[in-house]
Motif scaffolding. Sequence first.
Motif, PDB file in Angstrom:
ATOM      1  N   ARG A   1       2.124  -2.785   1.012  1.00  0.00           N
ATOM      2  CA  ARG A   1       3.538  -2.523   0.779  1.00  0.00           C
ATOM      3  C   ARG A   1       4.302  -2.362   2.092  1.00  0.00           C
ATOM      4  O   ARG A   1       5.438  -2.832   2.234  1.00  0.00           O
ATOM      5  CB  ARG A   1       3.686  -1.261  -0.078  1.00  0.00           C
ATOM      6  CG  ARG A   1       5.083  -1.075  -0.643  1.00  0.00           C
ATOM      7  CD  ARG A   1       5.126   0.013  -1.685  1.00  0.00           C
ATOM      8  NE  ARG A   1       4.826   1.326  -1.134  1.00  0.00           N
ATOM      9  CZ  ARG A   1       3.788   2.071  -1.482  1.00  0.00           C
ATOM     10  NH1 ARG A   1       2.919   1.631  -2.384  1.00  0.00           N
ATOM     11  NH2 ARG A   1       3.593   3.254  -0.933  1.00  0.00           N
ATOM     12  N   ALA A   2       3.658  -1.724   3.082  1.00  0.00           N
ATOM     13  CA  ALA A   2       4.306  -1.544   4.384  1.00  0.00           C
ATOM     14  C   ALA A   2       4.516  -2.882   5.073  1.00  0.00           C
ATOM     15  O   ALA A   2       5.582  -3.137   5.660  1.00  0.00           O
ATOM     16  CB  ALA A   2       3.458  -0.631   5.259  1.00  0.00           C
TER      17      ALA A   2
ATOM     18  N   GLY B   1      13.650   2.025   7.237  1.00  0.00           N
ATOM     19  CA  GLY B   1      13.409   1.114   6.125  1.00  0.00           C
ATOM     20  C   GLY B   1      12.083   1.319   5.434  1.00  0.00           C
ATOM     21  O   GLY B   1      11.767   0.586   4.488  1.00  0.00           O
ATOM     22  N   LEU B   2      11.275   2.277   5.896  1.00  0.00           N
ATOM     23  CA  LEU B   2       9.945   2.504   5.325  1.00  0.00           C
ATOM     24  C   LEU B   2       9.824   3.919   4.780  1.00  0.00           C
ATOM     25  O   LEU B   2      10.442   4.859   5.293  1.00  0.00           O
ATOM     26  CB  LEU B   2       8.866   2.282   6.389  1.00  0.00           C
ATOM     27  CG  LEU B   2       8.808   0.906   7.061  1.00  0.00           C
ATOM     28  CD1 LEU B   2       7.728   0.901   8.133  1.00  0.00           C
ATOM     29  CD2 LEU B   2       8.561  -0.199   6.036  1.00  0.00           C
TER      30      LEU B   2
ATOM     31  N   PRO C   1       1.467 -15.505   8.509  1.00  0.00           N
ATOM     32  CA  PRO C   1       2.071 -15.641   7.182  1.00  0.00           C
ATOM     33  C   PRO C   1       1.945 -14.332   6.409  1.00  0.00           C
ATOM     34  O   PRO C   1       0.862 -13.933   5.982  1.00  0.00           O
ATOM     35  CB  PRO C   1       1.253 -16.762   6.548  1.00  0.00           C
ATOM     36  CG  PRO C   1       0.594 -17.467   7.694  1.00  0.00           C
ATOM     37  CD  PRO C   1       0.355 -16.406   8.714  1.00  0.00           C
ATOM     38  N   VAL C   2       3.051 -13.664   6.191  1.00  0.00           N
ATOM     39  CA  VAL C   2       3.037 -12.351   5.537  1.00  0.00           C
ATOM     40  C   VAL C   2       2.463 -12.413   4.121  1.00  0.00           C
ATOM     41  O   VAL C   2       1.675 -11.537   3.741  1.00  0.00           O
ATOM     42  CB  VAL C   2       4.447 -11.738   5.552  1.00  0.00           C
ATOM     43  CG1 VAL C   2       4.490 -10.453   4.740  1.00  0.00           C
ATOM     44  CG2 VAL C   2       4.870 -11.457   6.985  1.00  0.00           C
TER      45      VAL C   2
ATOM     46  N   LEU D   1      10.538  -7.710   5.083  1.00  0.00           N
ATOM     47  CA  LEU D   1      11.846  -7.860   4.449  1.00  0.00           C
ATOM     48  C   LEU D   1      12.962  -7.288   5.310  1.00  0.00           C
ATOM     49  O   LEU D   1      13.994  -7.925   5.509  1.00  0.00           O
ATOM     50  CB  LEU D   1      11.834  -7.184   3.073  1.00  0.00           C
ATOM     51  CG  LEU D   1      11.006  -7.873   1.985  1.00  0.00           C
ATOM     52  CD1 LEU D   1      10.996  -7.027   0.714  1.00  0.00           C
ATOM     53  CD2 LEU D   1      11.542  -9.261   1.696  1.00  0.00           C
ATOM     54  N   VAL D   2      12.759  -6.094   5.844  1.00  0.00           N
ATOM     55  CA  VAL D   2      13.841  -5.468   6.608  1.00  0.00           C
ATOM     56  C   VAL D   2      14.027  -6.113   7.967  1.00  0.00           C
ATOM     57  O   VAL D   2      15.113  -6.047   8.550  1.00  0.00           O
ATOM     58  CB  VAL D   2      13.586  -3.943   6.784  1.00  0.00           C
ATOM     59  CG1 VAL D   2      13.488  -3.263   5.449  1.00  0.00           C
ATOM     60  CG2 VAL D   2      12.328  -3.681   7.611  1.00  0.00           C
TER      61      VAL D   2
END
Length: 318
Positions: free
Chosen positions: A229-230, A160-161, A258-259, A236-237
């Motif tokens: 971004r990572a 996913g990355l 908290p992302v 998300l994934v």
Amino acid sequence: MGLFVFLPLVLPLTAVPIARLTEQHLHPRGATRLMTVISAVMAVCSALCLGLIGVVGTAQIPGNPLPDSWSDPEVRAALPYHETVGTAAMWLLALVGLACARTTVRHLRVRGRARRALSGLPAGPGESGDLAVLPDRSPYAYALPGSPGRVVVSTGMLAGLAADEREALLAHERAHLRHRHHRYLLTTQLAACVNPFLRPLQKAVAYSAERWADEESAQAVGDRRITARAVARAALVSHAAPAPGFAAFAAPAAAAGPVPRRVAALLGPVPTSRNWPPAKTPAGLAAMVAAVGTAASALCALNAAVALLVVLKAVTPL
């Protein structure tokens, strides 16, 4: 002793404001270390005072295992409260010990189970062969401490990355290993077991440790946007993926804390390297309040312990 022996049980409330304000004016490294020290000192003082209250409060109860001289009126006068308080303190101390033992055992058990699961895997291509890639479609990544430490990543997470995001993810987990973040997390978990008022600090340390690893990752890849971004894409994934069960000592890269706050911090300027916030700021005031509360907790616990020792020495026959 008097009422002062109870103060260390409530003084951890003075550290609550610093739990949210340190991230604004401190580097995550300094915030993690500061809050861990505060948690450890206050937890030790709370446990000591519970023990002192229990000893004095139950010394006069028939059948207790304490020396007979400890039930002398002078000893009871050192803490003039009914034995119900002492009995409650002893029960609380037993519960604290049980909670701490349970947390430690769970930490060691999960760590040992993970190591046994990875024992058959060959050394990976990472630094010193620390990378272990598991053939699992569920996306996760975590740092497994030990000698040597391992970075465990699933194929689902890697898929996913992008390539640069994978580099940032691995650098993040290696930062957890290099700086032994599991020790900070375990210390604050044990402190929260001793005194529930320290739970905000436990959560703050978990977040600041992730931020510390984020900053190390950004420095390693040379681009804060790649790390941001990572973190966002990994969150998300892995949104619907089960946690791998290692939150007791090392949280997954994107699941803990908290992302959005982490991403926003990475998109902002590099945090200051100071280890203490400026005095004329809310964080500086909160740090001073926490420092005073920690010092007062230590002094109250020490005063109560010395007072009890002096009284016990006076009533104990030679």
